[in-house]
Write a protein that holds these residues in place. Structure first.
Motif, PDB file in Angstrom:
ATOM      1  N   PHE A   1      -4.206 -15.027   8.843  1.00 20.71           N
ATOM      2  CA  PHE A   1      -2.998 -15.131   8.129  1.00 20.71           C
ATOM      3  C   PHE A   1      -1.960 -14.187   8.578  1.00 20.71           C
ATOM      4  O   PHE A   1      -2.024 -13.361   9.391  1.00 20.71           O
ATOM      5  CB  PHE A   1      -3.420 -15.020   6.484  1.00 20.71           C
ATOM      6  N   GLU A   2      -0.791 -14.597   7.794  1.00 22.46           N
ATOM      7  CA  GLU A   2       0.499 -13.670   8.000  1.00 22.46           C
ATOM      8  C   GLU A   2       1.010 -12.624   6.803  1.00 22.46           C
ATOM      9  O   GLU A   2       1.041 -13.348   6.013  1.00 22.46           O
ATOM     10  CB  GLU A   2       1.503 -14.509   8.717  1.00 22.46           C
ATOM     11  N   VAL A   3       1.238 -11.516   7.272  1.00 20.10           N
ATOM     12  CA  VAL A   3       2.174 -10.755   6.187  1.00 20.10           C
ATOM     13  C   VAL A   3       3.476 -11.331   6.351  1.00 20.10           C
ATOM     14  O   VAL A   3       4.016 -11.019   7.336  1.00 20.10           O
ATOM     15  CB  VAL A   3       1.812  -9.217   6.340  1.00 20.10           C
ATOM     16  N   GLN A   4       4.111 -11.828   5.420  1.00 27.34           N
ATOM     17  CA  GLN A   4       5.363 -12.391   5.506  1.00 27.34           C
ATOM     18  C   GLN A   4       6.437 -11.625   4.951  1.00 27.34           C
ATOM     19  O   GLN A   4       7.690 -11.723   5.291  1.00 27.34           O
ATOM     20  CB  GLN A   4       5.260 -13.763   5.063  1.00 27.34           C
ATOM     21  N   ASP A   5       6.133 -10.589   3.890  1.00 25.48           N
ATOM     22  CA  ASP A   5       7.110  -9.756   3.491  1.00 25.48           C
ATOM     23  C   ASP A   5       6.397  -8.365   3.019  1.00 25.48           C
ATOM     24  O   ASP A   5       5.145  -8.761   2.510  1.00 25.48           O
ATOM     25  CB  ASP A   5       7.774 -10.608   1.906  1.00 25.48           C
ATOM     26  N   LEU A   6       7.046  -7.397   2.748  1.00 28.47           N
ATOM     27  CA  LEU A   6       6.590  -6.172   2.633  1.00 28.47           C
ATOM     28  C   LEU A   6       7.571  -5.210   1.862  1.00 28.47           C
ATOM     29  O   LEU A   6       8.821  -5.271   2.130  1.00 28.47           O
ATOM     30  CB  LEU A   6       6.194  -5.540   4.019  1.00 28.47           C
ATOM     31  N   VAL A   7       6.944  -4.535   0.755  1.00 27.42           N
ATOM     32  CA  VAL A   7       7.385  -3.441   0.187  1.00 27.42           C
ATOM     33  C   VAL A   7       6.745  -2.422   0.039  1.00 27.42           C
ATOM     34  O   VAL A   7       5.503  -2.387  -0.357  1.00 27.42           O
ATOM     35  CB  VAL A   7       7.957  -4.068  -1.300  1.00 27.42           C
ATOM     36  N   LEU A   8       7.233  -1.060   0.001  1.00 28.34           N
ATOM     37  CA  LEU A   8       6.600   0.276   0.164  1.00 28.34           C
ATOM     38  C   LEU A   8       6.982   0.626  -1.506  1.00 28.34           C
ATOM     39  O   LEU A   8       8.115   0.720  -1.791  1.00 28.34           O
ATOM     40  CB  LEU A   8       6.702   1.069   1.103  1.00 28.34           C
ATOM     41  N   SER A   9       5.883   1.030  -2.299  1.00 27.98           N
ATOM     42  CA  SER A   9       6.150   1.528  -3.837  1.00 27.98           C
ATOM     43  C   SER A   9       7.046   2.739  -3.417  1.00 27.98           C
ATOM     44  O   SER A   9       7.044   3.671  -2.626  1.00 27.98           O
ATOM     45  CB  SER A   9       4.914   1.626  -4.334  1.00 27.98           C
TER      46      SER A   9
END
Length: 790
Positions: free
Chosen positions: A433-441
């Motif tokens: 699968f793909e990681v499509q978006d990302l946010v670091l807390s």
């Protein structure tokens, strides 16, 4: 009378039966989309006021007003437009998360979350941007026009940190005199002591002024044609790295004539150049503030910087010439990321031939880049979060010594971390699968990411510790979940849709198992009156033994001649087989109409579509119209063998890339496709743009074989079926010239089973409902008249 009453009763108590009596027509489908209802969009959290703002149009106005809700008051309320003036942009928090700096209305503000107080730091005519705390959090530095400034939070002292100057001419430089005038000047100074004395005093004053100016702020020269693309100061304000961009010179742009204008005259539109034209160049520098020196950032040490792309094996003479030249490959220096304390800089570099991405550390003493990770692809570098010419890069610092980034090293875009000291790399997410978006807390302890882990056509929002571990699924609705995380990270604003229901706003607590509450209902009564299908999502194995996904629409009562239509989505790298509302909503409704008429419809995520990893994405390298086309042929075979479609009655259509595939299908697979509608089609890839095409086919002068086998204009002689071509005349993406050149080719070949419909006021994406209606009436007529073999 009894029959009338019975009809009314049946209609009232059997709404599904009543819905089915609502017939679709092209005219109904292709109206202004507001007839369907207008979904909420541009959803954003107010940074400090607890509101969710969004554009919505439940009243079917000419524009979408601004609405808002809060966590406590979830009833949408219309807002005055001047509220947008208070929106914050480019917000940056300090380490503890109790203060934030941001841009509002072009000025810099600071907000204290404990006291809930806001203070304006700048009030200027100029636009300020990109504010940031220094490492001690007693200074805010920001960009104003082309330079960096710092502002003390203790005494309000404002300092200019950079001084970019166009050209190299110094203040006071006088024009060069002719020999005659130079003699006159020297003669005057000889004759008159007063003039000589004044000259000497002025020289001393100018020298002192120049010395003082240089002592205070060094000039950083930029040429007249250069642009300062990036300026990044270290949080300790000891270093400033910047990137200059030099546009290519003398490139020729295509002119698109606009015939229907207010002036009554034909007006020329200057558009893009073509693939293979000279590209602009980047150069990066490091300004050492204390030493007051500038060093060039160099890429000579990068692994593989002299590598020759593998496709040159097909051109031995060219390869031998490149070996002899022994030159570094051209690169673009892209991103500059300082660690929190400001003693390390991570810099991303991309090869202009698209084959490599390097993650590097900057040597602060020499300016040399030291590679810490290399992602190489013999095709081209891309994928979600990876950057390059096809999208943004998810790269950053977890702390002063650890970075995170995405890579397709395993064949799918996944998340990695690395210690820049030990160079130990850790893969944090794994799977097909793909990681499509990302946010670091904000506390740097948690990654929030969007991924299609459950199914290629379903996206969910997940959380994961920064050290890795099990992905915790937070959203639960099957379909598409576009999530906006609240500033305090306690709530999710979700724009959700399913395959037969457009996007709506939902609100949910940020925890697994929490239930999402629907906030908006946007569908019109007329739209809800028709029972829109949820297309069946299927998969089949193509001739290359790869799994290919498709949407299937099956009629309850097929036409007696069992026709089928295959739809080809545009963009190439785009996903249309999924469980959320399609961006091709007009086509989706048209497919419902075709199904009502007895057609079977297949919509394939062919090779090169998004969402399926590296191999699927690059399967068309050097041959568009290869695997992407054979997937359509294999899909047609599936329709015949499994779904009882008549092999003599298969049509195909699509726009942009879909139009290109339609042309290739009609020209090279005439025994499979009886009729096709090619809309806004690329007909010759040597005439398309550089950023897209050079990734897949390299450049025409270097790889002519790729362009020869990929361009429909070279195969026009194979046309046997019935071809409809439609194109906007002011298309600044795929130029009208493309379809004109193909038309001339068809004329010269003596083909007569084709037609061209032109749309004088339309760009690449049509706007006018009348144009959409005309185009799709022609497509429907094509299929109704040509897919009739018994």
């Amino acid at each position: 009378m009894k029959r009338i009453l019975l009809f009314i009763i049946l209609t009232y108590f059997n709404p599904v039966w009543a819905q089915q009596k609502t017939n679709l027509t092209v005219e109904k489908i292709m109206r202004d989309p507001k007839w369907m209802g207008v979904s909420p969009e541009n959803i954003r959290w107010g940074e400090f006021d607890g509101h969710i703002y969004f554009r919505w149009n439940p009243e079917n106005l000419d524009y979408s007003p601004l609405y808002s809700i809060t966590v406590r008051d979830q009833e949408p309320k219309r807002q005055e437009e001047d509220v947008t003036r208070s929106f914050t942009q480019q917000t940056q928090y300090n380490r503890s998360g109790n203060r934030a700096v941001y841009v509002k209305g072009g000025d810099i503000f600071i907000y204290d979350l404990k006291t809930r107080s806001e203070k304006q730091l700048t009030a200027t005519i100029e636009e300020e941007s990109k504010p940031q705390f220094n490492v001690r959090e007693d200074v805010v530095f920001f960009k104003r026009e082309n330079n960096l400034y710092s502002l003390s939070l203790i005494n309000g002292e404002l300092k200019q940190l950079t001084n970019f100057v166009k050209g190299s001419k110094k203040k006071g430089d006088a024009p060069k005199l002719s020999d005659q005038n130079q003699w006159l000047k020297e003669n005057q100074l000889t004759l008159f002591d007063v003039l000589n004395d004044r000259k000497q005093k002025k020289h001393r004053a100018d020298s002192l002024e120049e010395l003082q100016r240089i002592k205070l702020l060094r000039e950083l020269p930029i040429a007249e044609n250069e642009i300062v693309r990036t300026i990044a100061a270290s949080p300790n304000l000891q270093y400033i790295a910047y990137i200059k961009y030099s546009p290519a010179k003398d490139n020729r742009n295509t002119i698109v004539p606009n015939y229907v204008t207010e002036s009554g005259y034909t007006e020329d539109i200057q558009t893009r150049n073509k693939v293979g034209e000279e590209q602009g160049a980047t150069a990066a520098y490091l300004y050492k503030v204390k030493e007051d020196t500038v060093v060039r950032i160099t890429t000579a040490n990068l692994e593989g910087i002299k590598d020759i792309p593998a496709f040159y094996n097909d051109y031995p003479e060219k390869k031998d010439s490149l070996i002899k030249l022994d030159k570094d490959r051209a690169v673009n220096i892209a991103g500059i990321y300082w660690n929190p304390v400001g003693n390390k800089a991570l810099i991303t570099v991309y090869a202009q031939d698209h084959k490599d991405r390097w993650l590097t550390l900057l040597d602060l003493s020499t300016g040399a880049l030291q590679m810490i990770d290399r992602q190489h692809d013999d095709a081209w570098i891309a994928g979600p979060g990876i950057g390059g010419s096809w999208g943004g890069e998810n790269v950053g610092w977890i702390d002063d010594h650890q970075i995170y980034f995405q890579s397709e090293q395993t064949g799918y875009s996944h998340l990695y971390s690395m210690s820049v000291d030990s160079r130990v790399k850790k893969q944090l997410t794994k799977g097909r699968f793909e990681v499509q978006d990302l946010v670091l807390s904000k506390d740097k302890k948690t990654f929030y990411l969007t991924a299609n882990k459950e199914h290629p056509g379903i996206t969910h929002f997940y959380s994961m510790p920064v050290s890795g571990g099990t992905l915790q699924q937070i959203t639960s609705m099957k379909g598409g979940n576009e999530v906006s995380l609240s500033p305090d990270e306690k709530w999710l604003a979700i724009r959700y849709s399913s395959s037969n229901r457009p996007w709506e706003l939902y609100l949910q607590e940020n925890r697994p198992g929490a239930k999402a509450k629907q906030i908006t209902e946007s569908r019109s009564a007329e739209f809800k009156a028709y029972p829109w299908r949820s297309p069946e999502v299927i998969s089949f194995t193509n001739r290359h033994q790869d799994s290919v996904y498709a949407r299937l629409y099956r009629p309850e009562t097929p036409k007696k001649n069992s026709p089928a239509v295959i739809f080809v989505h545009g963009a190439g790298y785009l996903q249309n087989v999924h469980y959320w509302w399609s961006s091709y909503f007009r086509e989706y409704m048209f497919h419902n109409l075709l199904t009502d008429l007895g057609y079977t419809v297949l919509d394939i995520d062919y090779t090169a579509s998004a969402g399926y990893g590296r191999n699927h994405r690059t399967g068309i390298y050097r041959h568009m119209g290869g695997k992407d086309l054979s997937d359509q042929v294999d899909g047609a075979k599936l329709l015949v063998e499994k779904y009882q479609v008549n092999p003599k009655n298969i049509g195909i259509y699509g726009g942009s890339y879909g139009g290109f595939i339609t042309l290739m299908a009609l020209f090279t697979q005439p025994e499979v496709f009886t009729a096709g509608g090619a809309l806004r089609s690329v007909t010759d890839w040597a005439h398309y743009n550089h950023g897209y095409t050079s990734n897949i086919l390299n450049e025409p002068i270097n790889d002519p074989k790729a362009y020869q086998q990929s361009s429909p204009i070279n195969f026009a002689e194979g046309l046997r079926g019935h071809l409809l071509m439609c194109h906007g005349m002011v298309d600044v993406n795929v130029h009208f010239q493309d379809i004109v050149r193909l038309s001339q080719r068809l004329i010269e070949l003596g083909k007569n089973n084709w037609e061209l419909a032109v749309y004088p006021v339309e760009d690449h994406g049509f706007v006018e409902p009348s144009s959409w209606t005309d185009e799709y009436k022609r497509i429907l007529k094509l299929f109704e008249e040509k897919l009739i073999n018994e």
